[in-house]
Scaffold this active site. Sequence first.
Site, PDB file in Angstrom:
ATOM      1  N   GLU A   9      80.179 -48.551  42.405  1.00 27.18           N
ATOM      2  CA  GLU A   9      80.685 -47.332  41.772  1.00 27.18           C
ATOM      3  C   GLU A   9      79.884 -46.174  42.356  1.00 27.18           C
ATOM      4  OE1 GLU A   9      83.326 -47.328  40.032  1.00 27.18           O
ATOM      5  OE2 GLU A   9      83.457 -49.479  39.583  1.00 27.18           O
ATOM      6  N   HIS A  57      84.678 -44.314  35.806  1.00 31.79           N
ATOM      7  CA  HIS A  57      83.709 -45.345  35.442  1.00 31.79           C
ATOM      8  C   HIS A  57      82.872 -45.021  34.195  1.00 31.79           C
ATOM      9  CE1 HIS A  57      80.921 -42.633  37.390  1.00 31.79           C
ATOM     10  NE2 HIS A  57      81.439 -42.864  38.592  1.00 31.79           N
ATOM     11  N   HIS A 150      86.282 -48.614  35.034  1.00 34.09           N
ATOM     12  CA  HIS A 150      85.797 -49.343  36.195  1.00 34.09           C
ATOM     13  C   HIS A 150      84.301 -49.593  36.023  1.00 34.09           C
ATOM     14  CE1 HIS A 150      89.159 -48.524  39.278  1.00 34.09           C
ATOM     15  NE2 HIS A 150      89.629 -48.369  38.052  1.00 34.09           N
TER      16      HIS A 150
END
Length: 230
Positions: A9, A57, A150
């Site tokens: 990420e 995220h 995510h």
Amino acid sequence: MREIVLDTETTGLSHANGDRIIEIACVELVNHIPTGRSFQRYLNPERLVSADAFAIHGLSDAFLADKPRFAEIVAELEEFIQDSPLVIHNAEFDMGFINAELARLERRPLDPTRAVDTVQIARRKFPGAPASLDALCKRFGVDNSARTKHGALLDVELLAEVYLELVGGRQAGLALLAEPAPVTTIAGPHGDVAIRATAARPPRHFAPTAEELAAHAELLKKLADPIWMK
């Protein structure tokens, strides 16, 4: 065969514009079977997370502020992945970010040929079909209900399942449970040759029953000039 499923990420979409890794996660496969070994770290990117990335995220600047920097975990990362192939969804993105971090530390970059790109595998296998991780989870019945945001560790665990479906790894894993046949070595023209013995199958008899013969005779009566009578 050892493989590492990997995901990152980031603070944004472009390492060329200075975006950095904020989470990296890996899980280990051996012979396409998860071993239970994993590696995951949150990282202080030394810059702000973009609003668009945060929406994906949910990793905030405040959460990342006390996390280690990439330089502090790179040796652990390299020790975990070693020289194994790297299974990555959209490999160019993650490899680009990792190599940008390695370049900042003047460390050797990862060879792009190590990457096994599951997006490319999916597009070859299912031309024209969606190849996102969520779409592939849906196709293969992989439960991704926990993926509300995510996250690198959750995503690599899902990707490992998807990858096994893409390459037929579940079937391969079942084959490993069988006791291997003994190997015999014989001399060949170019050196010894190993031959794996296989057990002979018992003969199977397919003689027709009296009822089947009678039914066949009745069928022949209905046919014009059947070849079976010649």
